[in-house]
Every structure is written in structure tokens, then in C-alpha cells.
Design a protein around this motif. Structure first.
Motif, PDB file in Angstrom:
ATOM      1  N   ALA A  43       0.833  -1.208   0.000  1.00 42.26           N
ATOM      2  CA  ALA A  43       0.000   0.000   0.000  1.00 42.26           C
ATOM      3  C   ALA A  43       0.869   1.259   0.000  1.00 42.26           C
ATOM      4  O   ALA A  43       0.604   2.213  -0.744  1.00 42.26           O
ATOM      5  N   GLY A  44       1.915   1.254   0.826  1.00 44.71           N
ATOM      6  CA  GLY A  44       2.799   2.411   0.881  1.00 44.71           C
ATOM      7  C   GLY A  44       3.500   2.680  -0.438  1.00 44.71           C
ATOM      8  O   GLY A  44       3.560   3.821  -0.916  1.00 44.71           O
ATOM      9  N   LEU A  45       4.019   1.613  -1.062  1.00 51.12           N
ATOM     10  CA  LEU A  45       4.716   1.769  -2.340  1.00 51.12           C
ATOM     11  C   LEU A  45       3.756   2.211  -3.442  1.00 51.12           C
ATOM     12  O   LEU A  45       4.090   3.066  -4.275  1.00 51.12           O
ATOM     13  N   GLN A  46       2.565   1.605  -3.463  1.00 54.38           N
ATOM     14  CA  GLN A  46       1.580   1.976  -4.484  1.00 54.38           C
ATOM     15  C   GLN A  46       1.188   3.444  -4.361  1.00 54.38           C
ATOM     16  O   GLN A  46       1.100   4.167  -5.367  1.00 54.38           O
ATOM     17  N   LEU A  47       0.926   3.884  -3.134  1.00 58.79           N
ATOM     18  CA  LEU A  47       0.508   5.271  -2.937  1.00 58.79           C
ATOM     19  C   LEU A  47       1.632   6.247  -3.281  1.00 58.79           C
ATOM     20  O   LEU A  47       1.381   7.318  -3.839  1.00 58.79           O
ATOM     21  N   ALA A  48       2.879   5.868  -2.957  1.00 54.24           N
ATOM     22  CA  ALA A  48       4.002   6.730  -3.312  1.00 54.24           C
ATOM     23  C   ALA A  48       4.128   6.846  -4.829  1.00 54.24           C
ATOM     24  O   ALA A  48       4.359   7.944  -5.369  1.00 54.24           O
ATOM     25  N   ALA A  49       3.964   5.715  -5.526  1.00 58.83           N
ATOM     26  CA  ALA A  49       4.044   5.735  -6.988  1.00 58.83           C
ATOM     27  C   ALA A  49       2.906   6.559  -7.581  1.00 58.83           C
ATOM     28  O   ALA A  49       3.111   7.347  -8.520  1.00 58.83           O
ATOM     29  N   VAL A  50       1.712   6.384  -7.032  1.00 53.91           N
ATOM     30  CA  VAL A  50       0.565   7.152  -7.519  1.00 53.91           C
ATOM     31  C   VAL A  50       0.780   8.647  -7.297  1.00 53.91           C
ATOM     32  O   VAL A  50       0.467   9.473  -8.170  1.00 53.91           O
ATOM     33  N   GLY A  51       1.306   8.998  -6.139  1.00 57.42           N
ATOM     34  CA  GLY A  51       1.574  10.410  -5.862  1.00 57.42           C
ATOM     35  C   GLY A  51       2.538  11.011  -6.878  1.00 57.42           C
ATOM     36  O   GLY A  51       2.332  12.133  -7.355  1.00 57.42           O
ATOM     37  N   ALA A  52       3.580  10.259  -7.230  1.00 58.31           N
ATOM     38  CA  ALA A  52       4.556  10.750  -8.209  1.00 58.31           C
ATOM     39  C   ALA A  52       3.911  10.926  -9.585  1.00 58.31           C
ATOM     40  O   ALA A  52       4.158  11.914 -10.285  1.00 58.31           O
ATOM     41  N   ILE A  53       3.082   9.950  -9.975  1.00 56.65           N
ATOM     42  CA  ILE A  53       2.416  10.042 -11.281  1.00 56.65           C
ATOM     43  C   ILE A  53       1.426  11.211 -11.307  1.00 56.65           C
ATOM     44  O   ILE A  53       1.317  11.933 -12.299  1.00 56.65           O
ATOM     45  N   LEU A  54       0.703  11.393 -10.201  1.00 60.81           N
ATOM     46  CA  LEU A  54      -0.274  12.483 -10.153  1.00 60.81           C
ATOM     47  C   LEU A  54       0.404  13.848 -10.283  1.00 60.81           C
ATOM     48  O   LEU A  54      -0.169  14.775 -10.877  1.00 60.81           O
ATOM     49  N   LEU A  55       1.592  13.981  -9.716  1.00 66.33           N
ATOM     50  CA  LEU A  55       2.319  15.246  -9.877  1.00 66.33           C
ATOM     51  C   LEU A  55       2.551  15.556 -11.351  1.00 66.33           C
ATOM     52  O   LEU A  55       2.380  16.693 -11.802  1.00 66.33           O
ATOM     53  N   VAL A  56       2.920  14.521 -12.102  1.00 66.87           N
ATOM     54  CA  VAL A  56       3.151  14.707 -13.539  1.00 66.87           C
ATOM     55  C   VAL A  56       1.840  15.038 -14.255  1.00 66.87           C
ATOM     56  O   VAL A  56       1.785  15.932 -15.102  1.00 66.87           O
ATOM     57  N   VAL A  57       0.780  14.296 -13.910  1.00 66.16           N
ATOM     58  CA  VAL A  57      -0.520  14.524 -14.554  1.00 66.16           C
ATOM     59  C   VAL A  57      -1.014  15.936 -14.285  1.00 66.16           C
ATOM     60  O   VAL A  57      -1.467  16.644 -15.201  1.00 66.16           O
ATOM     61  N   PHE A  58      -0.945  16.363 -13.024  1.00 68.65           N
ATOM     62  CA  PHE A  58      -1.446  17.687 -12.669  1.00 68.65           C
ATOM     63  C   PHE A  58      -0.680  18.807 -13.375  1.00 68.65           C
ATOM     64  O   PHE A  58      -1.261  19.815 -13.779  1.00 68.65           O
ATOM     65  N   LYS A  59       0.632  18.620 -13.547  1.00 73.27           N
ATOM     66  CA  LYS A  59       1.460  19.698 -14.080  1.00 73.27           C
ATOM     67  C   LYS A  59       1.544  19.713 -15.600  1.00 73.27           C
ATOM     68  O   LYS A  59       1.692  20.780 -16.203  1.00 73.27           O
ATOM     69  N   HIS A  60       1.458  18.530 -16.238  1.00 69.05           N
ATOM     70  CA  HIS A  60       1.818  18.488 -17.657  1.00 69.05           C
ATOM     71  C   HIS A  60       0.757  17.933 -18.600  1.00 69.05           C
ATOM     72  O   HIS A  60       0.812  18.221 -19.798  1.00 69.05           O
ATOM     73  N   THR A  61      -0.192  17.142 -18.140  1.00 68.16           N
ATOM     74  CA  THR A  61      -1.074  16.456 -19.090  1.00 68.16           C
ATOM     75  C   THR A  61      -2.491  17.025 -19.155  1.00 68.16           C
ATOM     76  O   THR A  61      -3.205  16.760 -20.124  1.00 68.16           O
ATOM     77  N   GLY A  62      -2.929  17.753 -18.143  1.00 71.37           N
ATOM     78  CA  GLY A  62      -4.253  18.355 -18.166  1.00 71.37           C
ATOM     79  C   GLY A  62      -5.371  17.332 -18.125  1.00 71.37           C
ATOM     80  O   GLY A  62      -5.204  16.213 -17.626  1.00 71.37           O
ATOM     81  N   LEU A  63      -6.512  17.711 -18.692  1.00 70.10           N
ATOM     82  CA  LEU A  63      -7.688  16.844 -18.645  1.00 70.10           C
ATOM     83  C   LEU A  63      -7.502  15.557 -19.441  1.00 70.10           C
ATOM     84  O   LEU A  63      -8.076  14.524 -19.102  1.00 70.10           O
ATOM     85  N   VAL A  64      -6.712  15.605 -20.507  1.00 71.01           N
ATOM     86  CA  VAL A  64      -6.464  14.388 -21.291  1.00 71.01           C
ATOM     87  C   VAL A  64      -5.820  13.321 -20.414  1.00 71.01           C
ATOM     88  O   VAL A  64      -6.229  12.158 -20.411  1.00 71.01           O
ATOM     89  N   GLY A  65      -4.824  13.722 -19.665  1.00 73.29           N
ATOM     90  CA  GLY A  65      -4.174  12.779 -18.753  1.00 73.29           C
ATOM     91  C   GLY A  65      -5.108  12.325 -17.650  1.00 73.29           C
ATOM     92  O   GLY A  65      -5.068  11.160 -17.239  1.00 73.29           O
TER      93      GLY A  65
END
Length: 260
Positions: A43-65
């Protein structure tokens, strides 16, 4: 730093709660210590990975991402719910379709009516809650329909022999499965705030948002989950009804045992 949000030191301190759970399981000889530890680490590793991906989505991909993320979650949810109903023809496709219908219809209405903002930071968390709820109740109705088709085969075939259509012959069992799947979400909606403060409302309050603002958001979330679950369950039931019977309105045979 927001004082209501634990730092990494607090996260490490919370590991003691996992250790306590492992000790309880060990003292009671439940043989679950390894599984509890694995679940906590995963759970800890999954959430850490999700947090990292969400940072990218929020900053660079917009609604498409954001919508791509929701599509991926829907596919995973369909796989999970479909595995629960193993032995049911087309269970994974049915579950995925049901979750997709419930999610798309519910989020679509909220976005069109501008109830929620069309921003990744809003769409992804809201969509995640919808997908999760739709997945849980889709799995329940699929399991119930599979079990009803097995245990009530003689009754269904008797109605078919009397000239009833497949839909009419299976209707009582379909209604029973739908009620079983929908009652939990109805009960949770009726008791929200009385038994516990739900996650969305709790998170907003911890973040310092005014309670009445948090309540408005939670009301939208509860109605959203109720509608998404109902649409997903109804879609799954309709699709399952079709695959349970062949073109001659005969009930298809199902395996006697299907591991969950």
C-alpha cells in the motif's frame, strides 16, 4: 506545512500501528503476519508511486491525462470485479462495461452541470471514488447473479417450460440480486454523518475547510456514489441476463465451483 497533514516522520511513526496489528495476529496464531506486512508495504509503495504520477498529470497532461487515468482505473476495476464472479460468462467484460457506464454517466452529469470543476485535481479524486464504488457493487451483483443461476436453475427452467421468456423466468432472481447489491449503498447514504464522517468531508475538515463547505462537497459525493453504483449494478445485471441464456432462451450451464 499544514499542521493537519502528517510529515514523513509521522508516516514512519504510524508504522507502529501495523506492527501492533502483526503482534495481535501472531498472539492469536492467525498466521496472517506476513500478509499484513506485505499489504502494508504494498500500500505504501503503491501510494508513493501514484503520488509521483499524479504530480506529472497535474502539471503536464491536463484533462487528457486525467481522463486517461480514469480509463486505466476503470479497466483495473473491471478486472478485479470480473475475477470475483469467475465462472460467469463474460464477467470481466460485463464488469468493465458496467463500471465505465456508471463512471461516465455520473461524472458527465456533474461536469456538464458544473457541479465540479473540469480540472485534473478535481476530476481524478472524484472519479476514483466513483470507480471504486461502482467496482464494489458490480462485483456483488455479479456474484449474486452467478449464484442465483446455479442454485435456482430448476425454478428458472420450470418457468421456461411453462412458456415464460428468459427475462420473465429469471426476473425474481434478478430483483433479489439487485436488492442485495444496492442495499449497502442505500444504507450508507441514509446513515452518513450519524455513524462516521466520510472520507471526503474528513479530509476537507482536516485541511482547514469550513465544515459547512465540507458538508456540501460530501453531499455531492454521496449522491454521486449512489447514482454511479445504481447505474453500474443495473448495467451489469442487464448484460449478465443476456449472457446467461442462449438464443433459444435456455439457461446456460455454469461451473459448480468458482473460486472467489
Amino acid at each position: 506545512m499544514n499542521a493537519a497533514v502528517p510529515g514523513w516522520a509521522g508516516v514512519l511513526a504510524s508504522v507502529s500501528l501495523v506492527a501492533l496489528t502483526v503482534v495481535v495476529a501472531w498472539r492469536r496464531r492467525l498466521r496472517l503476519g506476513r500478509e499484513i506486512t506485505f499489504a502494508a508495504v504494498r500500500a505504501g509503495l503503491q501510494l508513493a508511486a501514484v503520488g509521483a504520477i499524479l504530480l506529472v498529470v497535474f502539471k503536464h497532461t491536463g484533462l487528457v491525462g486525467a481522463f486517461g487515468w480514469l480509463a486505466a482505473m476503470t479497466l483495473i476495476a473491471g478486472q478485479v470485479a470480473g475475477r470475483r464472479a469467475r465462472g460467469l460468462p463474460g464477467a470481466t467484460v460485463t464488469a468493465t462495461t458496467a463500471v465505465a457506464v456508471g463512471t461516465a454517466a455520473t461524472l458527465g452529469v456533474l461536469l456538464v452541470l458544473e457541479v465540479i470543476e473540469a480540472r485534473p485535481r478535481v476530476v481524478i479524486p472524484a472519479g476514483g471514488m466513483v470507480v471504486s464504488g461502482a467496482m464494489q457493487f458490480t462485483a456483488v451483483v455479479l456474484i449474486r447473479l452467478r449464484d442465483e443461476a446455479r442454485t435456482a436453475r430448476l425454478q428458472v427452467e420450470a418457468r421456461l417450460a411453462l412458456g415464460l421468456s428468459a427475462a420473465d423466468a429469471f426476473a425474481p432472481h434478478l430483483r433479489s440480486a439487485l436488492r442485495t447489491a444496492l442495499i449497502p449503498v442505500i444504507d450508507s447514504t441514509k446513515t452518513v454523518g450519524l455513524i462516521s464522517l466520510p472520507g471526503a468531508m474528513t479530509g476537507l475538515i482536516l485541511a482547514g475547510v469550513d465544515p459547512f463547505t465540507a458538508i456540501r462537497y460530501q453531499i455531492v459525493v454521496m449522491y454521486m456514489l449512489l447514482a454511479a453504483s445504481a447505474l453500474a449494478v443495473l448495467t451489469a445485471a442487464r448484460l449478465t441476463e443476456r449472457v446467461l441464456f442462449d438464443e433459444a432462451h435456455r439457461l446456460r450451464p455454469l461451473p459448480d465451483q468458482s473460486p472467489i
